[in-house]
Scaffold this motif. Structure first.
Motif, PDB file in Angstrom:
ATOM      1  N   GLY A   1       0.809  -1.211   0.000  1.00 20.11           N
ATOM      2  CA  GLY A   1       0.000   0.000   0.000  1.00 20.11           C
ATOM      3  C   GLY A   1       0.842   1.260   0.000  1.00 20.11           C
ATOM      4  O   GLY A   1       2.025   1.247  -0.381  1.00 20.11           O
TER       5      GLY A   1
ATOM      6  N   GLN B   1       0.822   7.214   2.804  1.00 20.12           N
ATOM      7  CA  GLN B   1      -0.206   8.141   3.254  1.00 20.12           C
ATOM      8  C   GLN B   1      -1.411   7.426   3.863  1.00 20.12           C
ATOM      9  O   GLN B   1      -2.184   8.018   4.609  1.00 20.12           O
ATOM     10  CB  GLN B   1      -0.672   9.022   2.092  1.00 20.12           C
ATOM     11  CG  GLN B   1      -1.462   8.257   1.014  1.00 20.12           C
ATOM     12  CD  GLN B   1      -1.724   9.097  -0.201  1.00 20.12           C
ATOM     13  OE1 GLN B   1      -0.952   9.095  -1.156  1.00 20.12           O
ATOM     14  NE2 GLN B   1      -2.819   9.825  -0.173  1.00 20.12           N
ATOM     15  N   PHE B   2      -1.572   6.131   3.539  1.00 15.81           N
ATOM     16  CA  PHE B   2      -2.663   5.350   4.103  1.00 15.81           C
ATOM     17  C   PHE B   2      -2.137   4.274   5.059  1.00 15.81           C
ATOM     18  O   PHE B   2      -2.751   3.220   5.218  1.00 15.81           O
ATOM     19  CB  PHE B   2      -3.491   4.696   2.990  1.00 15.81           C
ATOM     20  CG  PHE B   2      -4.191   5.673   2.096  1.00 15.81           C
ATOM     21  CD1 PHE B   2      -4.982   6.676   2.642  1.00 15.81           C
ATOM     22  CD2 PHE B   2      -4.049   5.616   0.716  1.00 15.81           C
ATOM     23  CE1 PHE B   2      -5.622   7.587   1.833  1.00 15.81           C
ATOM     24  CE2 PHE B   2      -4.689   6.521  -0.106  1.00 15.81           C
ATOM     25  CZ  PHE B   2      -5.474   7.517   0.453  1.00 15.81           C
ATOM     26  N   ASN B   3      -0.984   4.553   5.664  1.00 15.67           N
ATOM     27  CA  ASN B   3      -0.387   3.633   6.639  1.00 15.67           C
ATOM     28  C   ASN B   3      -0.248   2.222   6.085  1.00 15.67           C
ATOM     29  O   ASN B   3      -0.510   1.236   6.773  1.00 15.67           O
ATOM     30  CB  ASN B   3      -1.219   3.607   7.928  1.00 15.67           C
ATOM     31  CG  ASN B   3      -1.239   4.956   8.621  1.00 15.67           C
ATOM     32  OD1 ASN B   3      -0.261   5.694   8.589  1.00 15.67           O
ATOM     33  ND2 ASN B   3      -2.360   5.287   9.241  1.00 15.67           N
TER      34      ASN B   3
ATOM     35  N   CYS C   1      -1.897   0.827   3.545  1.00 15.30           N
ATOM     36  CA  CYS C   1      -3.068   0.240   2.891  1.00 15.30           C
ATOM     37  C   CYS C   1      -3.145   0.729   1.436  1.00 15.30           C
ATOM     38  O   CYS C   1      -2.738   1.847   1.127  1.00 15.30           O
ATOM     39  CB  CYS C   1      -4.348   0.609   3.641  1.00 15.30           C
ATOM     40  SG  CYS C   1      -4.504  -0.258   5.219  1.00 15.30           S
TER      41      CYS C   1
ATOM     42  N   ASP D   1      -4.697   1.836  -2.362  1.00 11.48           N
ATOM     43  CA  ASP D   1      -5.762   2.606  -3.007  1.00 11.48           C
ATOM     44  C   ASP D   1      -5.739   2.157  -4.462  1.00 11.48           C
ATOM     45  O   ASP D   1      -5.133   2.799  -5.318  1.00 11.48           O
ATOM     46  CB  ASP D   1      -5.497   4.109  -2.871  1.00 11.48           C
ATOM     47  CG  ASP D   1      -6.497   4.955  -3.660  1.00 11.48           C
ATOM     48  OD1 ASP D   1      -7.564   4.419  -4.006  1.00 11.48           O
ATOM     49  OD2 ASP D   1      -6.193   6.126  -3.941  1.00 11.48           O
TER      50      ASP D   1
ATOM     51  N   ILE E   1      -8.880   7.408  -1.838  1.00  6.77           N
ATOM     52  CA  ILE E   1      -9.629   6.762  -0.761  1.00  6.77           C
ATOM     53  C   ILE E   1      -9.108   5.342  -0.634  1.00  6.77           C
ATOM     54  O   ILE E   1      -9.142   4.580  -1.607  1.00  6.77           O
ATOM     55  CB  ILE E   1     -11.138   6.738  -1.060  1.00  6.77           C
ATOM     56  CG1 ILE E   1     -11.652   8.157  -1.326  1.00  6.77           C
ATOM     57  CG2 ILE E   1     -11.913   6.086   0.069  1.00  6.77           C
ATOM     58  CD1 ILE E   1     -13.040   8.203  -1.904  1.00  6.77           C
ATOM     59  N   LYS E   2      -8.605   4.988   0.550  1.00  2.10           N
ATOM     60  CA  LYS E   2      -8.017   3.655   0.678  1.00  2.10           C
ATOM     61  C   LYS E   2      -9.091   2.586   0.524  1.00  2.10           C
ATOM     62  O   LYS E   2     -10.266   2.797   0.846  1.00  2.10           O
ATOM     63  CB  LYS E   2      -7.276   3.507   1.994  1.00  2.10           C
ATOM     64  CG  LYS E   2      -8.106   3.633   3.255  1.00  2.10           C
ATOM     65  CD  LYS E   2      -7.201   3.513   4.479  1.00  2.10           C
ATOM     66  CE  LYS E   2      -7.969   3.672   5.785  1.00  2.10           C
ATOM     67  NZ  LYS E   2      -7.074   3.568   6.960  1.00  2.10           N
TER      68      LYS E   2
ATOM     69  N   GLU F   1     -11.945   1.689   2.910  1.00  2.00           N
ATOM     70  CA  GLU F   1     -13.013   2.657   3.109  1.00  2.00           C
ATOM     71  C   GLU F   1     -13.698   3.028   1.793  1.00  2.00           C
ATOM     72  O   GLU F   1     -14.544   3.914   1.757  1.00  2.00           O
ATOM     73  CB  GLU F   1     -12.451   3.921   3.778  1.00  2.00           C
ATOM     74  CG  GLU F   1     -11.869   3.664   5.159  1.00  2.00           C
ATOM     75  CD  GLU F   1     -11.223   4.902   5.756  1.00  2.00           C
ATOM     76  OE1 GLU F   1     -11.215   5.949   5.076  1.00  2.00           O
ATOM     77  OE2 GLU F   1     -10.729   4.816   6.898  1.00  2.00           O
ATOM     78  N   ASP F   2     -13.298   2.327   0.723  1.00  4.09           N
ATOM     79  CA  ASP F   2     -13.791   2.629  -0.623  1.00  4.09           C
ATOM     80  C   ASP F   2     -14.842   1.590  -1.014  1.00  4.09           C
ATOM     81  O   ASP F   2     -14.550   0.400  -1.106  1.00  4.09           O
ATOM     82  CB  ASP F   2     -12.617   2.591  -1.612  1.00  4.09           C
ATOM     83  CG  ASP F   2     -12.952   3.241  -2.946  1.00  4.09           C
ATOM     84  OD1 ASP F   2     -14.123   3.198  -3.350  1.00  4.09           O
ATOM     85  OD2 ASP F   2     -12.033   3.788  -3.587  1.00  4.09           O
TER      86      ASP F   2
END
Length: 454
Positions: free
Chosen positions: A214, A217-219, A221, A223, A229-230, A233-234
């Motif tokens: 990943g 910016q999304f630790n 995870c 996108d 949006i990761k 959560e997408d």
């Protein structure tokens, strides 16, 4: 001894408010190289001419220092904030407090545990204090002894996995002949050994998706669709969409998201799952066989204007109720039995010139009455049948009956009846209706009939 434990506990309480250790799951291994300073003064031995605990703690004139790197430490992160350590150091002793002594060699081998409170203070590792306990064995010239140790220290990050290290260890000897002392250390620490299962450059302990590559910016995870949006959560992780719709697109802008839209590229109605209904009949265009004309669901959106149960597109007479066997057209009107009898009564009175097929003028009114009846039934078809008696040859009678039937057909056509509604055929003497042996019977057999075609 009591003072020592009071100080040790006080130090633990103070440090517990702000300890973050550089060495953790991210960097399980570490090695430190540093310079040591041995201080035998502030150890609570006032009766021996030394200071009380921590007296003149920062008086460097009491320090025994070798300027070269003289200490090496190896650490391994066990887990839950605990690091095990092994260290070896050397120095020289030439002063005890303010008193000069002959140079004595100092060797120490240490082992212990350090505790960082990462779970309590999960901040930046630019400054990383820690607390430790352990034991060591020292050699000073010809004496050797063990100590119980308490350590406080901190790391300051210089670069990724490289730290400036400062620590102080109090070494408590329990035998009177063995000196208590402080060992101060300053050096460089190198840490390594991060576990990065998915290879995305983010260590597992900081990676919220450790088994899937990943983004930082999304630790850690992913996108997948790159919409910011990761994936976790997408709602549409494989198709880019705005945050306002949880990452799902609405290509046609009809407020029905593409994932729920049966017609995602054409604006439509929410009630029809995003599909349009051009004719407003409640049937989506994609299911409507007549999308531009309002119709009925039972006819897949096509109308039945005349209400005969046959959709207009299949109805040859869409504005007039009809029957299925006639493709929606009405059954043609036909003469009644009385009118049929009247037609034949008229037909039998048509007069022809003797042995000829020319119609006598006296029959004009009869033919006019026949035309009147035929005009009432414009969709009905009729056959004109010619018959003779048995006088003369069969061949001549057949020809005469044909000619007379066709002569009547021509008259009717000239009178306004469509030719495609009429047919003519002669039967000669083959279908008598009376006895040809009598004059009355012969007269009945010489006849013309007009019959409704079934």
């Amino acid at each position: 001894m009591k003072n020592y434990f009071k100080l040790f506990i006080a130090g633990a309480i103070l440090l517990s408010a702000g300890i973050v250790q550089a060495q953790d799951e991210t960097n399980r291994f570490a090695v430190s190289v540093g310079v040591t300073a041995i201080d035998l003064y502030p150890v609570g031995e006032e009766d021996q001419g030394l200071g009380g605990y921590f007296d003149e703690f920062f008086n460097v004139d009491h320090y025994n220092i070798l300027t070269a790197p003289t200490r090496v430490e190896v650490g391994y992160y066990i887990g839950d904030g605990i690091v095990s350590t092994l260290a070896a150091s050397l120095s020289k002793i030439d002063r005890v407090g303010d008193t000069r002594v002959s140079d004595m060699a100092y060797y120490s081998f240490d082992g212990g545990l350090r505790y960082n409170l990462r779970e309590i203070y999960n901040g930046s590792d630019l400054f990383n204090p820690y607390l430790g306990i352990g034991g060591s064995y020292q050699f000073i010239d010809d004496i050797s002894f063990g100590t119980f140790n308490g350590t406080v220290g901190f790391d300051i990050r210089l670069a990724e996995s490289v730290y400036f290290n400062v620590q102080t260890t109090y070494k408590h000897a329990f035998e009177d002949a063995s000196p208590k002392h402080f060992q101060h250390v300053a050096g460089i620490k190198f840490a390594w050994g991060a576990v990065d299962t998915d290879g995305d450059g983010i260590p597992d302990n900081k990676d919220e998706c450790p088994e899937t590559p990943g983004l930082e910016q999304f630790n850690g995870c992913p996108d997948s669709d790159g919409d910011g949006i990761k994936d976790s959560e997408d709602a549409c992780p494989l198709v880019a969409g705005p945050a306002a719709t949880n990452g799902c697109p609405d290509t046609d802008g009809d407020t029905v998201l593409d994932k729920d839209d049966e017609c995602p590229e054409v604006a439509g109605l929410v009630a029809l799952n995003g599909c349009p209904d051009t004719d407003g009949d409640g049937i989506a265009d994609k299911d409507d066989e007549c999308p531009t004309v309002a119709g009925l669901a039972k006819f897949n959106g096509c109308p039945d204007t005349d209400g005969d149960g046959i959709a207009d597109k299949d109805d040859k007479c869409p504005n007039e109720a009809g029957v299925a066997e006639l493709q929606g057209c009405p059954r043609p009107a036909v003469p009644t039995m009385e009118e049929q009898k009247q037609l034949n009564a008229y037909a039998r009175t048509i007069l022809f010139d003797t042995a000829k097929y020319s119609i006598q003028k006296e029959s004009a009114q009869t033919l006019k009455d026949i035309i009147t009846i035929l005009e009432k039934y414009p969709d009905a078809k009729f056959s004109i049948d010619g018959h003779t008696d048995s006088v003369g040859s069969e061949a001549s009678n057949q020809k005469l009956s044909d000619e007379r039937a066709n002569s009547v057909l021509r008259y009717l056509v000239n009178g306004g009846i469509e030719s495609n509604r009429l047919s003519a055929e002669g039967f000669g003497e083959s279908k008598p209706i009376a006895d040809n042996s009598t004059a009355a019977g012969k007269q009945q057999n010489r006849r013309t009939e007009i019959n409704l075609k079934k």
